[in-house]
Design a protein around this motif. Structure first.
Motif, PDB file in Angstrom:
ATOM      1  N   LEU A 190       0.862  -0.934  -0.038  1.00 60.55           N
ATOM      2  CA  LEU A 190       0.127  -0.617  -0.148  1.00 60.55           C
ATOM      3  C   LEU A 190       1.206   1.539  -0.163  1.00 60.55           C
ATOM      4  O   LEU A 190       1.749   1.288   0.616  1.00 60.55           O
ATOM      5  CB  LEU A 190      -1.197  -0.084   1.143  1.00 60.55           C
ATOM      6  N   ASN A 191       0.739   1.666  -0.957  1.00 56.51           N
ATOM      7  CA  ASN A 191       1.648   3.726  -0.610  1.00 56.51           C
ATOM      8  C   ASN A 191       0.715   4.711   0.121  1.00 56.51           C
ATOM      9  O   ASN A 191      -0.299   5.362  -0.833  1.00 56.51           O
ATOM     10  CB  ASN A 191       1.607   4.040  -2.132  1.00 56.51           C
ATOM     11  N   PRO A 192       0.525   4.435   1.017  1.00 56.15           N
ATOM     12  CA  PRO A 192      -0.399   5.909   1.904  1.00 56.15           C
ATOM     13  C   PRO A 192      -0.583   7.176   1.473  1.00 56.15           C
ATOM     14  O   PRO A 192       0.670   7.588   1.620  1.00 56.15           O
ATOM     15  CB  PRO A 192      -1.277   5.306   3.664  1.00 56.15           C
ATOM     16  N   LEU A 193      -1.570   7.712   0.657  1.00 49.34           N
ATOM     17  CA  LEU A 193      -1.246   9.592   0.727  1.00 49.34           C
ATOM     18  C   LEU A 193      -1.991  10.177   1.722  1.00 49.34           C
ATOM     19  O   LEU A 193      -2.189  11.324   1.484  1.00 49.34           O
ATOM     20  CB  LEU A 193      -1.492   9.484  -0.807  1.00 49.34           C
ATOM     21  N   PHE A 194      -1.872   9.707   2.976  1.00 52.64           N
ATOM     22  CA  PHE A 194      -2.972  10.660   4.097  1.00 52.64           C
ATOM     23  C   PHE A 194      -2.185  11.563   4.358  1.00 52.64           C
ATOM     24  O   PHE A 194      -0.804  11.606   4.693  1.00 52.64           O
ATOM     25  CB  PHE A 194      -2.884   9.692   5.547  1.00 52.64           C
ATOM     26  N   GLY A 195      -2.856  12.805   4.625  1.00 53.78           N
ATOM     27  CA  GLY A 195      -2.100  14.080   5.436  1.00 53.78           C
ATOM     28  C   GLY A 195      -1.211  14.858   4.043  1.00 53.78           C
ATOM     29  O   GLY A 195      -1.527  15.917   3.987  1.00 53.78           O
ATOM     30  N   GLU A 196      -1.270  14.161   2.857  1.00 52.33           N
ATOM     31  CA  GLU A 196      -0.981  15.108   1.764  1.00 52.33           C
ATOM     32  C   GLU A 196      -2.372  16.029   0.748  1.00 52.33           C
ATOM     33  O   GLU A 196      -3.348  15.270   0.636  1.00 52.33           O
ATOM     34  CB  GLU A 196       0.013  14.093   0.185  1.00 52.33           C
ATOM     35  N   CYS A 197      -1.936  16.628  -0.402  1.00 53.35           N
ATOM     36  CA  CYS A 197      -3.534  17.518  -0.894  1.00 53.35           C
ATOM     37  C   CYS A 197      -3.112  16.178  -2.852  1.00 53.35           C
ATOM     38  O   CYS A 197      -1.702  16.021  -2.918  1.00 53.35           O
ATOM     39  CB  CYS A 197      -2.503  18.494  -1.092  1.00 53.35           C
ATOM     40  N   ASP A 198      -4.606  17.276  -2.439  1.00 56.23           N
ATOM     41  CA  ASP A 198      -4.303  16.957  -4.217  1.00 56.23           C
ATOM     42  C   ASP A 198      -4.476  18.032  -5.173  1.00 56.23           C
ATOM     43  O   ASP A 198      -2.826  18.625  -4.656  1.00 56.23           O
ATOM     44  CB  ASP A 198      -5.873  16.577  -4.842  1.00 56.23           C
ATOM     45  N   ALA A 199      -4.503  17.662  -6.804  1.00 51.09           N
ATOM     46  CA  ALA A 199      -4.231  18.839  -7.215  1.00 51.09           C
ATOM     47  C   ALA A 199      -4.879  20.433  -7.031  1.00 51.09           C
ATOM     48  O   ALA A 199      -4.223  21.113  -7.534  1.00 51.09           O
ATOM     49  CB  ALA A 199      -4.539  18.874  -9.123  1.00 51.09           C
ATOM     50  N   TRP A 200      -5.711  20.371  -6.683  1.00 56.34           N
ATOM     51  CA  TRP A 200      -6.213  21.572  -6.051  1.00 56.34           C
ATOM     52  C   TRP A 200      -5.951  22.210  -4.501  1.00 56.34           C
ATOM     53  O   TRP A 200      -6.695  22.953  -4.107  1.00 56.34           O
ATOM     54  CB  TRP A 200      -8.050  21.339  -5.975  1.00 56.34           C
ATOM     55  N   GLY A 201      -4.897  20.921  -3.663  1.00 56.44           N
ATOM     56  CA  GLY A 201      -4.676  21.656  -2.534  1.00 56.44           C
ATOM     57  C   GLY A 201      -5.671  20.557  -1.368  1.00 56.44           C
ATOM     58  O   GLY A 201      -5.473  21.330   0.033  1.00 56.44           O
ATOM     59  N   ARG A 202      -6.909  20.187  -1.755  1.00 58.43           N
ATOM     60  CA  ARG A 202      -7.676  19.359  -0.646  1.00 58.43           C
ATOM     61  C   ARG A 202      -6.470  18.233   0.107  1.00 58.43           C
ATOM     62  O   ARG A 202      -5.918  17.614  -0.720  1.00 58.43           O
ATOM     63  CB  ARG A 202      -8.574  18.430  -1.661  1.00 58.43           C
ATOM     64  N   PRO A 203      -6.715  18.356   1.204  1.00 57.52           N
ATOM     65  CA  PRO A 203      -6.272  16.950   2.290  1.00 57.52           C
ATOM     66  C   PRO A 203      -6.749  15.726   1.955  1.00 57.52           C
ATOM     67  O   PRO A 203      -7.824  15.456   1.938  1.00 57.52           O
ATOM     68  CB  PRO A 203      -5.694  17.461   3.711  1.00 57.52           C
ATOM     69  N   LEU A 204      -5.784  15.123   1.332  1.00 56.74           N
ATOM     70  CA  LEU A 204      -6.212  13.721   1.282  1.00 56.74           C
ATOM     71  C   LEU A 204      -6.380  12.863   2.735  1.00 56.74           C
ATOM     72  O   LEU A 204      -5.508  13.287   3.343  1.00 56.74           O
ATOM     73  CB  LEU A 204      -5.156  12.537   0.439  1.00 56.74           C
ATOM     74  N   PRO A 209      -3.024   4.193  -2.452  1.00 60.39           N
ATOM     75  CA  PRO A 209      -3.263   3.321  -3.620  1.00 60.39           C
ATOM     76  C   PRO A 209      -2.524   1.975  -3.881  1.00 60.39           C
ATOM     77  O   PRO A 209      -1.660   1.927  -2.628  1.00 60.39           O
ATOM     78  CB  PRO A 209      -1.749   3.486  -4.842  1.00 60.39           C
ATOM     79  N   ALA A 210      -2.939   0.960  -4.072  1.00 64.35           N
ATOM     80  CA  ALA A 210      -2.613  -0.542  -3.362  1.00 64.35           C
ATOM     81  C   ALA A 210      -1.629  -0.575  -4.742  1.00 64.35           C
ATOM     82  O   ALA A 210      -2.004  -1.429  -5.904  1.00 64.35           O
ATOM     83  CB  ALA A 210      -4.064  -1.548  -3.461  1.00 64.35           C
ATOM     84  N   LEU A 211      -0.720  -0.578  -4.284  1.00 63.69           N
ATOM     85  CA  LEU A 211       0.811  -0.655  -5.509  1.00 63.69           C
ATOM     86  C   LEU A 211       0.709  -1.796  -5.920  1.00 63.69           C
ATOM     87  O   LEU A 211       1.384  -2.130  -7.351  1.00 63.69           O
ATOM     88  CB  LEU A 211       1.719   0.480  -5.251  1.00 63.69           C
ATOM     89  N   ALA A 212       1.200  -2.348  -5.091  1.00 60.08           N
ATOM     90  CA  ALA A 212       1.234  -4.129  -5.595  1.00 60.08           C
ATOM     91  C   ALA A 212       0.327  -4.648  -6.431  1.00 60.08           C
ATOM     92  O   ALA A 212       0.437  -5.271  -7.436  1.00 60.08           O
ATOM     93  CB  ALA A 212       2.130  -4.541  -4.570  1.00 60.08           C
ATOM     94  N   ASP A 213      -0.750  -4.510  -6.350  1.00 55.18           N
ATOM     95  CA  ASP A 213      -2.086  -5.205  -6.749  1.00 55.18           C
ATOM     96  C   ASP A 213      -1.898  -3.570  -8.592  1.00 55.18           C
ATOM     97  O   ASP A 213      -1.903  -4.839  -9.185  1.00 55.18           O
ATOM     98  CB  ASP A 213      -2.965  -4.966  -6.315  1.00 55.18           C
TER      99      ASP A 213
END
Length: 260
Positions: A190-204, A209-213
């Motif tokens: 898994l590649n957790p993106l909690f705390g990062e922001c989307d392209a519009w600056g909204r926090p995730l 994303p299930a990278l291995a899958d």
């Protein structure tokens, strides 16, 4: 601009128990003038891992249990195969046969935690009729051993080459099958993106994303049942190594199952 390349490793022979799988992969990589380096990922079909490790049985060697006979009658399956399915499972999730269908469906929780049809016991791409291929005993350990050997051979930093072992599963509420990860080494499951922001600056808050899958699914574009291309090479992918990564990181906890 980043470039991701996905290539088949051609020419691998039919795998037998005891074969040096790493040696065969290196031999075919060399023949294709491919050198593995930091950040490369191999996705390897489960069947060749199971064959090399001898995780194969034959229905003629199986004595059906009474439970298997009862389940087999409900779904019109060979009770010997059902015996193997049950032996690989921790519980039955669903046993059902649609009216008019030739065979029914057995959904189980595999001993590794995966929910799948027939406990992933498979008869395709076997050497002999009646042969059954089971999942490896410990796919994560198999992946780690392969990854470690490849890092040593190519002189890459420890844990810098990723290995994903894939198998083909169906999906609830969707038709068809896709490849999923059942064993992982170094690549984050898994590649957790909690705390990062989307392209519009909204926090995730929940994006992970299930990278291995995703790697396993992408490999399915080149890893056909009849194509005999059980190893796929990814180059140019950006990922952060996680030596503690494991396929069970992708399993939803039972307490979060809304349909249990």
């Amino acid at each position: 601009m980043r470039a991701l390349t996905i290539n088949t490793i051609e020419g691998l022979p039919d795998i037998r128990e005891g074969d040096n799988l790493v040696g065969l992969i290196i031999e075919k990589l060399t023949a294709q003038r491919q050198v593995l380096c930091e950040g490369d990922v191999l996705v390897i079909a489960q069947k060749i891992i199971s064959k090399a490790e001898g995780v194969v049985c034959h229905v003629d060697d199986i004595t059906p249990t009474q439970e298997a006979i009862d389940v087999a009658e409900k779904v019109n399956k060979d009770p010997r195969k059902v015996t193997v399915i049950l032996s690989e499972s921790t519980r039955l999730v669903k046993v059902h046969k649609h009216p008019g269908a030739n065979e029914g469906v057995i959904l189980t929780e595999h001993r590794l935690g995966h929910i799948s049809a027939n406990a992933a016991v498979d008869e395709s791409n076997t050497d002999n009729p009646g042969e059954l291929i089971l999942l490896p005993k410990d796919p994560d350990a198999s992946a780690r051993e392969i990854a470690e050997s490849l890092c040593k051979y190519y002189g890459a930093p420890a844990h810098s080459i990723g290995v994903v072992i894939s198998d083909t599963f169906g999906r609830p509420w969707r038709l068809g099958q896709t490849n999923v990860a059942i064993g992982v080494a170094n690549v984050p499951a898994l590649n957790p993106l909690f705390g990062e922001c989307d392209a519009w600056g909204r926090p995730l808050k929940v994006t992970a994303p299930a990278l291995a899958d995703e790697l396993a699914a992408a490999s399915g574009l080149l890893m056909s049942k009849q194509g005999k291309c059980p190893v796929i090479l990814f180059k140019g992918l950006e990922w952060e190594s996680n030596p503690d990564s494991k396929a069970s990181d992708l399993l939803r906890p039972t307490q979060e199952d809304l349909f249990a």
